[in-house]
Design a protein around this motif. Structure first.
Motif, PDB file in Angstrom:
ATOM      1  N   LEU A 107      -3.469   6.545   2.765  1.00  0.00           N
ATOM      2  CA  LEU A 107      -3.079   5.996   4.058  1.00  0.00           C
ATOM      3  C   LEU A 107      -1.687   5.415   3.878  1.00  0.00           C
ATOM      4  N   ALA A 108      -0.702   5.932   4.626  1.00  0.00           N
ATOM      5  CA  ALA A 108       0.688   5.522   4.455  1.00  0.00           C
ATOM      6  C   ALA A 108       1.159   4.702   5.649  1.00  0.00           C
ATOM      7  N   CYS A 134      -2.316  -1.849  -1.099  1.00  0.00           N
ATOM      8  CA  CYS A 134      -1.004  -2.383  -1.461  1.00  0.00           C
ATOM      9  C   CYS A 134      -0.156  -2.518  -0.193  1.00  0.00           C
ATOM     10  N   ILE A 135       0.999  -3.126  -0.326  1.00  0.00           N
ATOM     11  CA  ILE A 135       1.921  -3.296   0.801  1.00  0.00           C
ATOM     12  C   ILE A 135       3.248  -2.638   0.438  1.00  0.00           C
ATOM     13  N   ASN A 136       3.669  -1.676   1.232  1.00  0.00           N
ATOM     14  CA  ASN A 136       4.913  -0.966   0.938  1.00  0.00           C
ATOM     15  C   ASN A 136       5.809  -0.788   2.156  1.00  0.00           C
ATOM     16  N   GLY A 137       5.588  -1.583   3.182  1.00  0.00           N
ATOM     17  CA  GLY A 137       6.502  -1.567   4.307  1.00  0.00           C
ATOM     18  C   GLY A 137       6.200  -0.496   5.336  1.00  0.00           C
ATOM     19  N   ASN A 138       7.098  -0.439   6.306  1.00  0.00           N
ATOM     20  CA  ASN A 138       6.923   0.392   7.499  1.00  0.00           C
ATOM     21  C   ASN A 138       7.847   1.597   7.452  1.00  0.00           C
ATOM     22  N   LEU A 139       7.271   2.791   7.506  1.00  0.00           N
ATOM     23  CA  LEU A 139       8.082   4.014   7.485  1.00  0.00           C
ATOM     24  C   LEU A 139       9.047   4.071   8.659  1.00  0.00           C
ATOM     25  N   LYS A 140       8.724   3.373   9.746  1.00  0.00           N
ATOM     26  CA  LYS A 140       9.597   3.406  10.925  1.00  0.00           C
ATOM     27  C   LYS A 140      10.935   2.732  10.664  1.00  0.00           C
ATOM     28  N   TYR A 141      11.001   1.867   9.660  1.00  0.00           N
ATOM     29  CA  TYR A 141      12.285   1.246   9.325  1.00  0.00           C
ATOM     30  C   TYR A 141      13.228   2.252   8.669  1.00  0.00           C
ATOM     31  N   LYS A 191       9.096   4.362  -1.646  1.00  0.00           N
ATOM     32  CA  LYS A 191       7.900   3.744  -2.228  1.00  0.00           C
ATOM     33  C   LYS A 191       6.672   4.625  -2.029  1.00  0.00           C
ATOM     34  N   HIS A 192       6.543   5.223  -0.850  1.00  0.00           N
ATOM     35  CA  HIS A 192       5.386   6.081  -0.573  1.00  0.00           C
ATOM     36  C   HIS A 192       5.473   7.404  -1.344  1.00  0.00           C
ATOM     37  N   LEU A 193       6.681   7.896  -1.542  1.00  0.00           N
ATOM     38  CA  LEU A 193       6.832   9.116  -2.343  1.00  0.00           C
ATOM     39  C   LEU A 193       6.424   8.864  -3.795  1.00  0.00           C
ATOM     40  N   GLN A 194       6.718   7.683  -4.306  1.00  0.00           N
ATOM     41  CA  GLN A 194       6.290   7.328  -5.663  1.00  0.00           C
ATOM     42  C   GLN A 194       4.770   7.301  -5.764  1.00  0.00           C
TER      43      GLN A 194
END
Length: 434
Positions: free
Chosen positions: A153-154, A205-212, A420-423
């Motif tokens: 879930l991203a 985990c928390i990795n921020g918002n892709l919309k940014y 971060k999500h690609l990692q």
């Protein structure tokens, strides 16, 4: 719990399919019923299954645009992989085809019936399934997990309404969330909510918002000039854009616009309804206020020889609003002066514009708070405050431009969710090899 869920879903599906089929025929929209039942084009059998298959799902328009840079990153990172991109809505599907050029095929999400998702998973045999934001489908996730597919879930988020609905499905939610390998949430609030719903802490985990990380397609000088000419915008013409508006809001916006015209006679309004099929209704409404309005689709085709006198451009296309934000001085984001929960304010702020929104922003609380905390977005409680704030900004152009520039810079500083999500995808693929 799955047994009850499946009985309920089968009944709902039988009841709703005739309704949606009828609406599809009437509206001319492609509903993709064959794909929703996992019957795919013959030519897809030539490329699926493949050595490595990645399936990205984005429900509708907003999630699709958020997924653009992430999907492009997947293509760059895994050039030989086959990428499937799925949507729930015709609008999302249309935007995916126009904006997501990194995918190998575009499909509608299969209905979450056991035999349908089993057929779909068998056909594509994905190695990685990525859900953008939070649209959870129990049967599909269970079948993917059984097949050995990694699930992520991203940029996850859970609105208050969604959270309350999920709590009624506590047993099935807990089982489903344990099947997702990585649950990457946008914020601490989302992190806490997903754990309360039953997600294991070591999966979250928390990795921020892709919309940014949204891609800013800056129009080149030639395109900018052509558009300015099309809209009859001079260098000093102020523009107020109202994006993703709903019924019940446009009247308030037009009231404000009418009052502003007394002091800013050259002020243009770009009015972009959330549902473009309301175009004629809005033209009629503009007429009641004695405003000349033009439809953007017809303006582009040269239907209006005398568009110079048009006060209002009704944006009746999908996927172009973000580009049209370039011409705005102030952007009001709709769905917020009524109890709708708001819409994405990041697209506007990322284009270095001042953003206004109403009090109903519960679906985009993190984005709202981000703009408010950085003083680059402003909440207005009602149409009176909308008028006052817009008047104040238009009266002080230097301050307005400074705030807009600051918004773009702050958004740029907060990017990085895509990487971060690609990692995380790399970690899942290595885990699969092990």
């Amino acid at each position: 719990m799955y047994f009850l869920y499946n009985i309920f879903l089968n009944i709902i599906t039988l009841l709703l399919i005739p309704y949606y089929a009828y609406n599809g025929l009437r509206s001319g929209e492609e509903l993709g019923l064959k794909e929703r039942f996992a019957f795919y084009r013959d030519d897809l059998e030539l490329i699926f299954p493949a050595d490595r298959v990645i399936w990205v799902h984005a429900a509708s328009a907003g999630e699709t645009l958020a997924a653009k840079e992430f999907t492009a990153g997947l293509r760059e990172k895994y050039p030989s992989a086959r990428i499937i991109f799925s949507n729930m809505t015709p609008t999302g599907r249309k935007i995916a085809r126009e904006k997501i050029d990194s995918a190998d095929c575009y499909i509608y999400m299969p209905l979450d019936l056991k035999w349908i998702v089993k057929r779909s998973v068998k056909f594509f045999s994905p190695d990685l399934f990525v859900l953008i934001e939070t649209e959870l489908w129990p049967n599909l996730i269970k079948e993917l997990d059984k097949s050995g597919c990694s699930i992520m879930l991203a940029s996850g988020r859970i609105s208050d309404d969604t959270f309350n609905k999920y709590k009624y499905m506590s047993a099935i939610m807990e089982d489903m969330l344990h099947r997702i390998d990585i649950i990457s949430m946008q914020s601490r609030e989302g992190y806490n909510k997903i754990i309360e719903l039953g997600a294991p802490e070591d999966h979250v985990c928390i990795n921020g918002n892709l919309k940014y990380d949204i891609d800013i397609d800056n129009l080149n000088k030639e395109k900018l000039e052509k558009k300015r000419e099309l809209f009859n915008l001079k260098k000093d013409t102020p523009v107020l854009t109202a994006g993703s508006t709903h019924k019940g809001e446009e009247e308030k916006i037009l009231d404000v616009y009418k009052e502003l015209k007394n002091d800013f006679s050259s002020l243009k309004l770009f009015l972009a309804p959330r549902y473009v099929e309301r175009r004629e209704e809005l033209q009629s409404l503009c007429g009641e206020y004695n405003f000349n309005s033009v439809l953007y689709t017809k303006l582009k085709k040269g239907f209006y020889a005398e568009n110079n006198r048009a006060d209002i451009v009704i944006v009746d296309t999908m996927g172009e609003l973000a580009d049209l934000y370039h011409f705005a001085d102030i952007i009001f984001v709709g769905g917020s002066l009524i109890k709708r929960g708001g819409h994405n304010v990041i697209e506007a702020a990322a284009r270095s514009k001042v953003v206004l929104f109403g009090p109903s922003m519960y679906n985009f609380k993190e984005e709202r708070d981000f703009l408010l905390e950085n003083n680059v977005g402003f909440k207005v409680k009602n149409k009176e405050e909308l008028y006052q704030k817009t008047y104040e900004l238009l009266s002080n152009r230097n301050e307005m431009e400074y705030i807009g520039q600051n918004a773009g810079e702050i958004l740029a500083e907060n990017r990085g969710a895509v990487d971060k999500h690609l990692q995380l995808t790399e970690f899942l693929f290595k885990k699969g090899v092990d």
